[in-house]
Design an enzyme around this catalytic site. Sequence first.
Site, mmCIF file in Angstrom:
data_model
loop_
_atom_site.group_PDB
_atom_site.id
_atom_site.type_symbol
_atom_site.label_atom_id
_atom_site.label_comp_id
_atom_site.label_asym_id
_atom_site.label_seq_id
_atom_site.Cartn_x
_atom_site.Cartn_y
_atom_site.Cartn_z
ATOM 1 N N GLY A 90 0.965 -1.238 -0.223
ATOM 2 C CA GLY A 90 0.143 -0.253 -0.069
ATOM 3 C C GLY A 90 0.826 1.264 0.430
ATOM 4 O O GLY A 90 -0.336 1.995 0.011
ATOM 5 N N TRP A 92 2.439 2.903 -2.311
ATOM 6 C CA TRP A 92 2.397 3.596 -3.667
ATOM 7 C C TRP A 92 0.819 4.333 -3.216
ATOM 8 O O TRP A 92 0.830 5.545 -3.488
ATOM 9 C CB TRP A 92 1.730 3.059 -4.559
ATOM 10 C CG TRP A 92 4.144 2.957 -5.365
ATOM 11 C CD1 TRP A 92 5.010 2.364 -4.639
ATOM 12 C CD2 TRP A 92 4.251 2.684 -6.534
ATOM 13 N NE1 TRP A 92 6.083 2.419 -5.403
ATOM 14 C CE2 TRP A 92 5.879 2.865 -6.458
ATOM 15 C CE3 TRP A 92 3.661 2.644 -7.736
ATOM 16 C CZ2 TRP A 92 6.365 2.449 -8.044
ATOM 17 C CZ3 TRP A 92 3.601 2.914 -9.113
ATOM 18 C CH2 TRP A 92 5.633 2.689 -8.980
ATOM 19 N N ASP A 112 -5.103 -6.266 -5.784
ATOM 20 C CA ASP A 112 -3.479 -7.173 -5.603
ATOM 21 C C ASP A 112 -4.431 -8.977 -5.458
ATOM 22 O O ASP A 112 -5.514 -8.862 -4.824
ATOM 23 C CB ASP A 112 -2.474 -6.749 -4.359
ATOM 24 C CG ASP A 112 -2.114 -7.386 -4.363
ATOM 25 O OD1 ASP A 112 -1.723 -8.082 -3.991
ATOM 26 O OD2 ASP A 112 -0.266 -6.198 -4.511
ATOM 27 N N ASP A 128 -6.942 -10.909 -9.333
ATOM 28 C CA ASP A 128 -5.735 -10.764 -10.364
ATOM 29 C C ASP A 128 -6.890 -9.574 -11.391
ATOM 30 O O ASP A 128 -7.251 -10.276 -12.366
ATOM 31 C CB ASP A 128 -5.803 -12.026 -10.783
ATOM 32 C CG ASP A 128 -4.554 -12.279 -11.860
ATOM 33 O OD1 ASP A 128 -3.884 -11.250 -12.132
ATOM 34 O OD2 ASP A 128 -4.377 -13.640 -12.489
ATOM 35 N N ASP A 152 3.975 -1.182 -9.781
ATOM 36 C CA ASP A 152 5.606 -2.039 -9.387
ATOM 37 C C ASP A 152 5.558 -2.735 -8.615
ATOM 38 O O ASP A 152 5.996 -3.906 -8.019
ATOM 39 C CB ASP A 152 5.133 -0.956 -7.578
ATOM 40 C CG ASP A 152 6.386 -1.190 -7.809
ATOM 41 O OD1 ASP A 152 7.630 -1.254 -8.056
ATOM 42 O OD2 ASP A 152 7.114 -0.791 -6.083
ATOM 43 N N LYS A 192 7.399 -0.862 -13.705
ATOM 44 C CA LYS A 192 8.925 -1.355 -13.343
ATOM 45 C C LYS A 192 9.069 -2.251 -14.262
ATOM 46 O O LYS A 192 8.537 -3.442 -14.250
ATOM 47 C CB LYS A 192 8.837 -2.278 -12.147
ATOM 48 C CG LYS A 192 10.133 -2.741 -11.457
ATOM 49 C CD LYS A 192 10.270 -2.755 -9.653
ATOM 50 C CE LYS A 192 8.865 -3.603 -9.271
ATOM 51 N NZ LYS A 192 9.094 -3.353 -8.169
#
Length: 239
Positions: A90, A92, A112, A128, A152, A192
């Site tokens: 959490g 971000w 998530d 998902d 991320d 990322k």
Amino acid sequence: MNWRRKAEQCLISYQRKSDSRQAKYMIRRTNSRSVSSQRWLCRQLKDPYVINAKRLGYRSRAAFKLMEIDDKFKILSNGQRVVDLGCAPGGWTQIVIQRIGASHNGQIVGIDMVPLDPIPFAELLLGDFSQASGMDLLSSKLSGPANVVLSDLAPSFTGHKRTDHIRIMLLAELALGFAIEVLSNNGVFVTKILLGGSDHDLLTLLRQKFRQVRHFKPQASRTNSAETYVVATGYRRLL
């Protein structure tokens, strides 16, 4: 020597033995960790970003990475709709809340596969996003097209560079596929990646879909990490 003095000495002797046993137990517990685990723990305890995250109430040191990204590229602003893919734990999401005015007119939806504790002014979903059910759930919670999609996401690393590189690039591609579906015109996508050769196809697609694509490695990223972030701005949405 009277009985009281004898009792006191016995107690002192017992406490010393007990302390010694406890110390040996703690040493055994520490030594039972793998070398890599001990190094990670020492690094965490000394890491200034970890220390500051705890001091400021952020759930992870990664919060500072998003701060740096936004300070440089100005991707977050008041009133935006933002999606945080792979939002646990959490960090971000907490930064997004601060920078889009989520308590007033901004919206942040995170998803998530790992359950996480609620964060005020954020809608956190368990699911998902790469599955149709997860995408439908996310889309149903958004009040309109997203202005920003953040990812991320990282896989469970194996330590094998090639395997880890392929896995994280797959996640980045999945995140981009989702972003293409939900982003508004001129939207922003941040993900990322690990540098390593398999990023060519992803970057080619990004340059087709976005007006500007840039790489950025925040100072909060560990110096020995190959991670970097791709910041794609100016999404060209087909109307």
